[in-house]
Scaffold this motif. Structure first.
Motif, PDB file in Angstrom:
ATOM      1  N   VAL A  87       1.885   6.376  29.175  1.00  0.00           N
ATOM      2  CA  VAL A  87       1.943   7.826  29.317  1.00  0.00           C
ATOM      3  C   VAL A  87       1.758   8.203  30.783  1.00  0.00           C
ATOM      4  O   VAL A  87       0.789   7.789  31.417  1.00  0.00           O
ATOM      5  CB  VAL A  87       0.838   8.499  28.478  1.00  0.00           C
ATOM      6  N   PRO A  88       2.683   8.962  31.362  1.00  0.00           N
ATOM      7  CA  PRO A  88       2.574   9.334  32.782  1.00  0.00           C
ATOM      8  C   PRO A  88       1.352  10.194  33.058  1.00  0.00           C
ATOM      9  O   PRO A  88       0.841  10.879  32.186  1.00  0.00           O
ATOM     10  CB  PRO A  88       3.861  10.113  33.064  1.00  0.00           C
ATOM     11  N   ILE A  89       0.915  10.146  34.274  1.00  0.00           N
ATOM     12  CA  ILE A  89      -0.239  10.938  34.697  1.00  0.00           C
ATOM     13  C   ILE A  89       0.052  12.422  34.576  1.00  0.00           C
ATOM     14  O   ILE A  89      -0.859  13.248  34.507  1.00  0.00           O
ATOM     15  CB  ILE A  89      -0.636  10.575  36.142  1.00  0.00           C
ATOM     16  N   ASN A  90       1.349  12.793  34.492  1.00  0.00           N
ATOM     17  CA  ASN A  90       1.723  14.201  34.370  1.00  0.00           C
ATOM     18  C   ASN A  90       1.207  14.819  33.073  1.00  0.00           C
ATOM     19  O   ASN A  90       1.036  16.030  32.991  1.00  0.00           O
ATOM     20  CB  ASN A  90       3.246  14.360  34.450  1.00  0.00           C
ATOM     21  N   PHE A  91       0.987  13.980  32.054  1.00  0.00           N
ATOM     22  CA  PHE A  91       0.434  14.505  30.803  1.00  0.00           C
ATOM     23  C   PHE A  91      -0.942  15.122  31.059  1.00  0.00           C
ATOM     24  O   PHE A  91      -1.276  16.193  30.554  1.00  0.00           O
ATOM     25  CB  PHE A  91       0.311  13.385  29.761  1.00  0.00           C
ATOM     26  N   ALA A  92      -1.760  14.423  31.843  1.00  0.00           N
ATOM     27  CA  ALA A  92      -3.102  14.920  32.163  1.00  0.00           C
ATOM     28  C   ALA A  92      -3.011  16.196  32.989  1.00  0.00           C
ATOM     29  O   ALA A  92      -3.779  17.145  32.779  1.00  0.00           O
ATOM     30  CB  ALA A  92      -3.894  13.853  32.908  1.00  0.00           C
ATOM     31  N   LYS A  93      -2.053  16.246  33.910  1.00  0.00           N
ATOM     32  CA  LYS A  93      -1.876  17.447  34.723  1.00  0.00           C
ATOM     33  C   LYS A  93      -1.430  18.620  33.864  1.00  0.00           C
ATOM     34  O   LYS A  93      -1.857  19.764  34.062  1.00  0.00           O
ATOM     35  CB  LYS A  93      -0.863  17.185  35.829  1.00  0.00           C
ATOM     36  N   LEU A  94      -0.558  18.337  32.892  1.00  0.00           N
ATOM     37  CA  LEU A  94      -0.095  19.381  31.978  1.00  0.00           C
ATOM     38  C   LEU A  94      -1.266  19.964  31.198  1.00  0.00           C
ATOM     39  O   LEU A  94      -1.389  21.184  31.053  1.00  0.00           O
ATOM     40  CB  LEU A  94       0.947  18.797  31.016  1.00  0.00           C
ATOM     41  N   GLU A 114       7.864  25.811  21.937  1.00  0.00           N
ATOM     42  CA  GLU A 114       8.960  26.053  22.888  1.00  0.00           C
ATOM     43  C   GLU A 114       8.401  26.385  24.272  1.00  0.00           C
ATOM     44  O   GLU A 114       8.880  25.874  25.293  1.00  0.00           O
ATOM     45  CB  GLU A 114       9.860  27.182  22.382  1.00  0.00           C
ATOM     46  N   ASP A 115       7.365  27.241  24.303  1.00  0.00           N
ATOM     47  CA  ASP A 115       6.731  27.575  25.584  1.00  0.00           C
ATOM     48  C   ASP A 115       6.035  26.344  26.177  1.00  0.00           C
ATOM     49  O   ASP A 115       6.056  26.122  27.400  1.00  0.00           O
ATOM     50  CB  ASP A 115       5.720  28.703  25.399  1.00  0.00           C
ATOM     51  N   PHE A 116       5.413  25.563  25.320  1.00  0.00           N
ATOM     52  CA  PHE A 116       4.739  24.341  25.753  1.00  0.00           C
ATOM     53  C   PHE A 116       5.744  23.389  26.400  1.00  0.00           C
ATOM     54  O   PHE A 116       5.515  22.848  27.498  1.00  0.00           O
ATOM     55  CB  PHE A 116       4.063  23.683  24.545  1.00  0.00           C
ATOM     56  N   ALA A 117       6.891  23.172  25.730  1.00  0.00           N
ATOM     57  CA  ALA A 117       7.917  22.268  26.246  1.00  0.00           C
ATOM     58  C   ALA A 117       8.533  22.807  27.537  1.00  0.00           C
ATOM     59  O   ALA A 117       8.870  22.037  28.450  1.00  0.00           O
ATOM     60  CB  ALA A 117       9.001  22.047  25.192  1.00  0.00           C
ATOM     61  N   ASN A 118       8.648  24.136  27.628  1.00  0.00           N
ATOM     62  CA  ASN A 118       9.214  24.747  28.827  1.00  0.00           C
ATOM     63  C   ASN A 118       8.311  24.518  30.041  1.00  0.00           C
ATOM     64  O   ASN A 118       8.780  24.179  31.142  1.00  0.00           O
ATOM     65  CB  ASN A 118       9.424  26.236  28.598  1.00  0.00           C
ATOM     66  N   VAL A 119       6.995  24.697  29.840  1.00  0.00           N
ATOM     67  CA  VAL A 119       6.042  24.442  30.923  1.00  0.00           C
ATOM     68  C   VAL A 119       6.076  22.969  31.310  1.00  0.00           C
ATOM     69  O   VAL A 119       6.074  22.619  32.503  1.00  0.00           O
ATOM     70  CB  VAL A 119       4.616  24.849  30.493  1.00  0.00           C
ATOM     71  N   ALA A 120       6.123  22.086  30.315  1.00  0.00           N
ATOM     72  CA  ALA A 120       6.150  20.649  30.588  1.00  0.00           C
ATOM     73  C   ALA A 120       7.377  20.274  31.412  1.00  0.00           C
ATOM     74  O   ALA A 120       7.300  19.436  32.316  1.00  0.00           O
ATOM     75  CB  ALA A 120       6.147  19.876  29.272  1.00  0.00           C
ATOM     76  N   SER A 121       8.501  20.936  31.116  1.00  0.00           N
ATOM     77  CA  SER A 121       9.749  20.608  31.809  1.00  0.00           C
ATOM     78  C   SER A 121       9.803  21.188  33.218  1.00  0.00           C
ATOM     79  O   SER A 121      10.097  20.477  34.186  1.00  0.00           O
ATOM     80  CB  SER A 121      10.938  21.115  30.985  1.00  0.00           C
ATOM     81  N   THR A 122       9.506  22.492  33.340  1.00  0.00           N
ATOM     82  CA  THR A 122       9.672  23.171  34.630  1.00  0.00           C
ATOM     83  C   THR A 122       8.575  22.825  35.629  1.00  0.00           C
ATOM     84  O   THR A 122       8.825  22.747  36.840  1.00  0.00           O
ATOM     85  CB  THR A 122       9.703  24.692  34.423  1.00  0.00           C
ATOM     86  N   LYS A 123       7.358  22.622  35.140  1.00  0.00           N
ATOM     87  CA  LYS A 123       6.229  22.372  36.046  1.00  0.00           C
ATOM     88  C   LYS A 123       5.989  20.885  36.325  1.00  0.00           C
ATOM     89  O   LYS A 123       5.522  20.520  37.407  1.00  0.00           O
ATOM     90  CB  LYS A 123       4.948  22.986  35.465  1.00  0.00           C
ATOM     91  N   PHE A 124       6.289  20.025  35.323  1.00  0.00           N
ATOM     92  CA  PHE A 124       5.879  18.623  35.462  1.00  0.00           C
ATOM     93  C   PHE A 124       7.007  17.630  35.162  1.00  0.00           C
ATOM     94  O   PHE A 124       6.743  16.441  34.998  1.00  0.00           O
ATOM     95  CB  PHE A 124       4.677  18.340  34.553  1.00  0.00           C
ATOM     96  N   SER A 125       8.237  18.128  35.047  1.00  0.00           N
ATOM     97  CA  SER A 125       9.417  17.269  34.845  1.00  0.00           C
ATOM     98  C   SER A 125       9.271  16.340  33.642  1.00  0.00           C
ATOM     99  O   SER A 125       9.659  15.158  33.685  1.00  0.00           O
ATOM    100  CB  SER A 125       9.674  16.428  36.114  1.00  0.00           C
TER     101      SER A 125
END
Length: 510
Positions: A87-94, A114-125
């Motif tokens: 699991v990437p470190i981006n999960f913790a940042k998210l 949907e909002d959760f996935a949008n934040v995950a995509s736009t903010k943390f790729s």
């Protein structure tokens, strides 16, 4: 005592989550340790225990072992992705972003996936598939909570406040919440608005679609859709949906914890509820009824939620205003010449069952109680056991049960001459004694028939729908069972219940 509480906890795990892995952690490792033999005894009594670890926080003794054991147990759970180490470190940042930015931005209670996935995509790729994995991980670890509509609660600790809003004792609020003081929460927005929209200020930011029936139906397009907060109440087993005799929802949730401590209008000079005072209060014995011998079930231990589950099952038969936290009054009056009443009361680890009827054999209400109790034990509390049962002046222990099962399956109270079938009650002693072709077991012991006595060519449906239902069930069991092979307690209880439903029709044919 603490030991008994621990035993209750282990028993609850075995009943509710048989596959759960339990790690027992003892503190003050430098001062006390469990001997190897003691650990083995614990594991033998409770197979769910996978390890016993002693820790001491001041010196960190055992902490590393505990962490390793928890990781090992977690990685062997089916719901946890095996890619956890990837699991990437981006999960913790998210997760940090959700708990800071969203919480600080107006105190948002929940967001859609949907909002959760949008934040995950736009903010943390993070792509959609990985976002789904992270959501499952966060929910599994208790960092997020997924409601029944898919919304994600950002701070799961707030769910305690959500549930607390239901359990109020403020007179003004109770007056505006319908019959909730009697344990009934009607599925109406006017009631739920008082509970969740007009709750304390710290709870005032709950989105309407989480508690409103109108919103839930509008969003799902299903008339039977329940709001997430009501589903949460059911999921936590603090509330139970009520259904009519035909299985149709009654549009209400039953909440046992909100029931009064005593029957409405009941007064006593004693500090506790007396069984005989209840009998007098509800006029159990009169010139129109015959008092039956009492049945007292003495359990080895009785889980707190057992009584709540039992009351829920008996709600349809309960007298209005005749239900309280530790008991209820039941009526069975399908036939005017065969009416009966049953009162049950829980006293510590005992359940006292008092009954009366039009005649000495009018035991319908007591039969309903015993059948529902046995079905509940079979379904949810298979480890529940009794030490003994008192029937009138006769104490029934396991030896008396075995002796009765070798004859006609009945126990006779010598003082009153009354009989009680123990075919079903034997399961409370851990005995699976019900064998075909006998079909006794309700309080209507005098009406029993062997499985082979039903002629399949008879048109039972024209005689009685309930008889047809019973005959069909027996036919199915005969096809699935070999001769002289035991049927399960669950099948026996089901047959007894169907037989009980058929008795008014049988009596009318005589």
């Amino acid at each position: 005592s603490n030991l008994h509480r621990l035993e209750d906890f282990f028993t609850m795990i075995e009943d509710k989550a048989a596959d759960a892995q339990v790690i027992v952690v003892t503190t003050r490792a430098s001062e006390t340790t469990l001997e190897g033999s003691e650990v083995e005894v614990l594991r033998r009594l409770h197979p769910n225990i996978v390890d016993v670890i002693a820790v001491y926080s001041k010196t960190n003794v055992g902490i590393a072992d505990l962490k390793k054991r928890m990781v090992f147990a977690a990685l062997n759970k089916d719901k946890l992705p095996r890619t956890v180490t990837e699991v990437p470190i981006n999960f913790a940042k998210l997760l940090d972003y959700l708990s800071t930015e969203f919480s600080n931005n107006g105190g948002i209670f929940s967001i859609t996936f949907e909002d959760f996935a949008n934040v995950a995509s736009t903010k943390f790729s993070i792509d959609n598939e990985s976002a789904l994995i992270s959501k499952e991980l966060f929910c599994f670890g208790g960092r997020l909570f997924e409601l029944s509509n898919g919304d994600l609660v950002l701070n799961p600790q707030q769910l305690a406040d959500v549930l607390a809003c239901v359990f109020t004792k403020q007179p003004t609020k109770l007056a505006s919440m319908g019959d909730i003081a009697k344990g009934i929460m009607w599925h109406r927005d006017s009631v739920l608005e008082e509970i969740w929209r007009n709750c304390a200020s710290k709870c005032s930011n709950y989105p309407k679609h989480l508690w409103s029936f109108d919103s839930a139906v509008a969003l799902s397009k299903l008339a039977s859709e329940l709001p997430p907060f009501v589903n949460l109440l059911h999921q936590a087993e603090l509330g139970y949906a009520l259904y009519g005799p035909n299985g149709v929802p009654l549009g209400a949730t039953f909440i046992p914890a909100l029931l009064p401590d005593k029957p409405i209008g009941f007064k006593s000079s004693l500090s506790h509820i007396s069984a005989e005072e209840l009998a007098d209060f509800f006029k159990l014995q009169s010139r129109y009824s015959v008092r039956h011998a009492d049945v007292v079930l003495s359990f080895t231990k009785l889980q707190r939620d057992f009584v709540a589950h039992l009351i829920v099952r008996l709600r349809l038969y309960s007298v209005i205003d005749g239900v309280w936290r530790s008991g209820a009054v039941l009526r069975f009056d399908v036939n005017p010449d065969n009416e009966s009443t049953c009162i049950f009361l829980v006293e510590a680890k005992k359940i006292v069952v008092m009954s009366s009827g039009s005649t000495s054999s009018s035991n319908g209400a007591r039969s309903i109680f015993i059948n529902e109790l046995l079905k509940l034990v079979s379904d949810k509390y298979p480890s529940l056991r009794v030490d003994d049962i008192r029937f009138g002046s006769f104490f029934i222990d396991i030896s008396a049960i075995n002796q009765a099962l070798q004859s006609d399956g009945n126990i006779t109270d010598k003082e009153s001459g009354a009989q009680l079938s123990v075919m079903g009650l034997s399961m409370l002693f851990g005995i699976n004694s019900v064998t075909a072709p006998f079909l006794g077991g309700s309080d209507y012991d005098t009406f029993s028939m062997p499985l082979t006595s039903l002629n399949h060519e008879l048109d039972y449906k024209s005689l009685s729908p309930s008889l047809a239902n019973l005959a069909n069930r027996i036919t199915m069991l005969k096809k699935s069972k070999k001769n002289n092979v035991e049927i399960s307690n669950g099948d026996f209880i089901d047959l007894s219940y169907k037989l009980l439903a058929s008795i008014p029709d049988i009596l009318s044919m005589q």
